[in-house]
Write a protein that holds these residues in place. Sequence first.
Motif, PDB file in Angstrom:
ATOM      1  N   PRO A  31       0.813  -1.214   0.000  1.00 21.03           N
ATOM      2  CA  PRO A  31       0.000   0.000   0.000  1.00 21.03           C
ATOM      3  C   PRO A  31       0.849   1.268   0.000  1.00 21.03           C
ATOM      4  N   SER A  32       0.201   2.340  -0.445  1.00 23.82           N
ATOM      5  CA  SER A  32       0.854   3.641  -0.499  1.00 23.82           C
ATOM      6  C   SER A  32       0.999   4.198   0.915  1.00 23.82           C
ATOM      7  N   PRO A  33       1.872   5.182   1.089  1.00 22.17           N
ATOM      8  CA  PRO A  33       1.928   5.858   2.394  1.00 22.17           C
ATOM      9  C   PRO A  33       0.584   6.523   2.679  1.00 22.17           C
ATOM     10  N   PRO A  34       0.179   6.589   3.951  1.00 25.18           N
ATOM     11  CA  PRO A  34      -1.109   7.212   4.270  1.00 25.18           C
ATOM     12  C   PRO A  34      -1.092   8.718   4.015  1.00 25.18           C
ATOM     13  N   ILE A  35      -2.249   9.219   3.582  1.00 24.19           N
ATOM     14  CA  ILE A  35      -2.436  10.661   3.434  1.00 24.19           C
ATOM     15  C   ILE A  35      -3.760  11.029   4.095  1.00 24.19           C
ATOM     16  N   LYS A  36      -3.928  12.309   4.377  1.00 23.18           N
ATOM     17  CA  LYS A  36      -5.189  12.784   4.946  1.00 23.18           C
ATOM     18  C   LYS A  36      -6.039  13.391   3.838  1.00 23.18           C
ATOM     19  N   ASP A  37      -7.307  12.991   3.804  1.00 22.81           N
ATOM     20  CA  ASP A  37      -8.218  13.598   2.843  1.00 22.81           C
ATOM     21  C   ASP A  37      -8.717  14.937   3.402  1.00 22.81           C
ATOM     22  N   PRO A  38      -9.495  15.701   2.617  1.00 25.36           N
ATOM     23  CA  PRO A  38      -9.948  17.023   3.088  1.00 25.36           C
ATOM     24  C   PRO A  38     -10.765  16.984   4.378  1.00 25.36           C
ATOM     25  N   ARG A  39     -11.321  15.827   4.724  1.00 27.84           N
ATOM     26  CA  ARG A  39     -12.104  15.716   5.955  1.00 27.84           C
ATOM     27  C   ARG A  39     -11.259  15.229   7.136  1.00 27.84           C
ATOM     28  N   GLY A  40      -9.967  15.020   6.873  1.00 25.06           N
ATOM     29  CA  GLY A  40      -9.077  14.603   7.957  1.00 25.06           C
ATOM     30  C   GLY A  40      -8.961  13.103   8.138  1.00 25.06           C
ATOM     31  N   ASN A  41      -9.574  12.316   7.225  1.00 19.50           N
ATOM     32  CA  ASN A  41      -9.489  10.857   7.319  1.00 19.50           C
ATOM     33  C   ASN A  41      -8.182  10.358   6.703  1.00 19.50           C
ATOM     34  N   GLN A  42      -7.569   9.377   7.343  1.00 22.26           N
ATOM     35  CA  GLN A  42      -6.367   8.750   6.798  1.00 22.26           C
ATOM     36  C   GLN A  42      -6.761   7.768   5.694  1.00 22.26           C
ATOM     37  N   ARG A  43      -6.041   7.810   4.562  1.00 17.88           N
ATOM     38  CA  ARG A  43      -6.337   6.928   3.434  1.00 17.88           C
ATOM     39  C   ARG A  43      -5.046   6.334   2.873  1.00 17.88           C
ATOM     40  N   ILE A  44      -5.153   5.091   2.387  1.00 19.11           N
ATOM     41  CA  ILE A  44      -4.057   4.458   1.660  1.00 19.11           C
ATOM     42  C   ILE A  44      -4.639   3.779   0.418  1.00 19.11           C
ATOM     43  N   GLY A  45      -3.785   3.480  -0.540  1.00 17.45           N
ATOM     44  CA  GLY A  45      -4.238   2.819  -1.763  1.00 17.45           C
ATOM     45  C   GLY A  45      -3.337   1.646  -2.111  1.00 17.45           C
ATOM     46  N   ALA A  46      -3.855   0.742  -2.913  1.00 14.89           N
ATOM     47  CA  ALA A  46      -3.082  -0.409  -3.388  1.00 14.89           C
ATOM     48  C   ALA A  46      -3.731  -0.941  -4.652  1.00 14.89           C
ATOM     49  N   SER A  47      -2.954  -1.690  -5.417  1.00 15.00           N
ATOM     50  CA  SER A  47      -3.469  -2.326  -6.627  1.00 15.00           C
ATOM     51  C   SER A  47      -3.050  -3.791  -6.604  1.00 15.00           C
ATOM     52  N   ALA A  48      -4.012  -4.687  -6.775  1.00 12.31           N
ATOM     53  CA  ALA A  48      -3.748  -6.128  -6.732  1.00 12.31           C
ATOM     54  C   ALA A  48      -4.133  -6.763  -8.057  1.00 12.31           C
ATOM     55  N   SER A  49      -3.326  -7.690  -8.531  1.00 15.55           N
ATOM     56  CA  SER A  49      -3.640  -8.349  -9.801  1.00 15.55           C
ATOM     57  C   SER A  49      -3.405  -9.852  -9.702  1.00 15.55           C
ATOM     58  N   THR A  50      -4.176 -10.584 -10.479  1.00 13.40           N
ATOM     59  CA  THR A  50      -4.031 -12.032 -10.571  1.00 13.40           C
ATOM     60  C   THR A  50      -4.649 -12.487 -11.890  1.00 13.40           C
ATOM     61  N   LYS A  51      -4.559 -13.770 -12.173  1.00 14.79           N
ATOM     62  CA  LYS A  51      -5.205 -14.350 -13.348  1.00 14.79           C
ATOM     63  C   LYS A  51      -5.835 -15.663 -12.926  1.00 14.79           C
ATOM     64  N   ILE A  52      -7.071 -15.880 -13.334  1.00 15.80           N
ATOM     65  CA  ILE A  52      -7.762 -17.126 -13.014  1.00 15.80           C
ATOM     66  C   ILE A  52      -8.236 -17.791 -14.301  1.00 15.80           C
ATOM     67  N   ASN A  53      -8.555 -19.072 -14.188  1.00 11.40           N
ATOM     68  CA  ASN A  53      -9.214 -19.797 -15.264  1.00 11.40           C
ATOM     69  C   ASN A  53     -10.677 -19.939 -14.861  1.00 11.40           C
ATOM     70  N   ARG A  54     -11.573 -19.364 -15.637  1.00 14.76           N
ATOM     71  CA  ARG A  54     -12.988 -19.351 -15.259  1.00 14.76           C
ATOM     72  C   ARG A  54     -13.570 -20.749 -15.121  1.00 14.76           C
ATOM     73  N   GLN A  55     -13.026 -21.711 -15.888  1.00 15.97           N
ATOM     74  CA  GLN A  55     -13.528 -23.083 -15.820  1.00 15.97           C
ATOM     75  C   GLN A  55     -13.330 -23.674 -14.422  1.00 15.97           C
ATOM     76  N   ASP A  56     -12.259 -23.234 -13.728  1.00 13.66           N
ATOM     77  CA  ASP A  56     -11.991 -23.736 -12.380  1.00 13.66           C
ATOM     78  C   ASP A  56     -13.101 -23.389 -11.406  1.00 13.66           C
ATOM     79  N   PHE A  57     -13.885 -22.350 -11.716  1.00 13.98           N
ATOM     80  CA  PHE A  57     -14.943 -21.887 -10.820  1.00 13.98           C
ATOM     81  C   PHE A  57     -16.335 -22.251 -11.345  1.00 13.98           C
ATOM     82  N   GLY A  58     -16.387 -23.161 -12.288  1.00 16.76           N
ATOM     83  CA  GLY A  58     -17.670 -23.623 -12.803  1.00 16.76           C
ATOM     84  C   GLY A  58     -18.326 -22.664 -13.772  1.00 16.76           C
ATOM     85  N   LEU A  59     -17.572 -21.681 -14.275  1.00 15.32           N
ATOM     86  CA  LEU A  59     -18.101 -20.740 -15.265  1.00 15.32           C
ATOM     87  C   LEU A  59     -17.747 -21.273 -16.651  1.00 15.32           C
TER      88      LEU A  59
END
Length: 195
Positions: free
Chosen positions: A142-170
């Motif tokens: 995750p990113s370092p925390p920052i404060k939004d205009p209302r004073g709330n602490q926020r962080i961000g992240a990006s997650a990636s993966t790859k699945i085979n839909r057949q494995d899930f019955g699709l």
Amino acid sequence: MQRSRLLLASLAVTLFAAAANAQVQTWNIDPNHTAAQFSVRHLGISTVRGAFTKVTGTVQYDPANPAKTVIDATIDANSIDTRVEMRDNDLRSPHFFDAAKFPTLTFKSKKVEAAEAGKLKVTGDLTIHGVTKEAVLDVEGPSPPIKDPRGNQRIGASASTKINRQDFGLTADSGLVGDDIPITIDLEMVQPTTK
């Protein structure tokens, strides 16, 4: 003298334990700034992209020890959006996700490891269409925390993966729709305010 030493030792242990516990931070996934995007090949000639627009959950995160991180995320199957209403309705139907019977997709982490600088590798149970399989997410952040205009602490992240839909019955439309589905989840998290 002995009593003073015992008192100081007890105080030091208490402060150390409090500091250790304070490292684990609770963050709520902000559904207004989070989405799970996916892509799929159609007829092997074009790529169709879509997203699930309602993602909720919590992340317990320890910046000093990422291995203590715990992720529990839920995606609303009915929030699928590929910009074509007829296709979205088909994807919600028993033909694919069967959202009436399986209204959510979930991910629950089992192991979190530090990867290269600023990245994590997260292993967990991914449940889609009532089927649970292990999945590995490559996480930037995750990113370092920052404060939004209302004073709330926020962080961000990006997650990636790859699945085979057949494995899930699709399994519908095999041959028309590709089996390998890349997924990217862009997360924004906010720290609950204490009153």
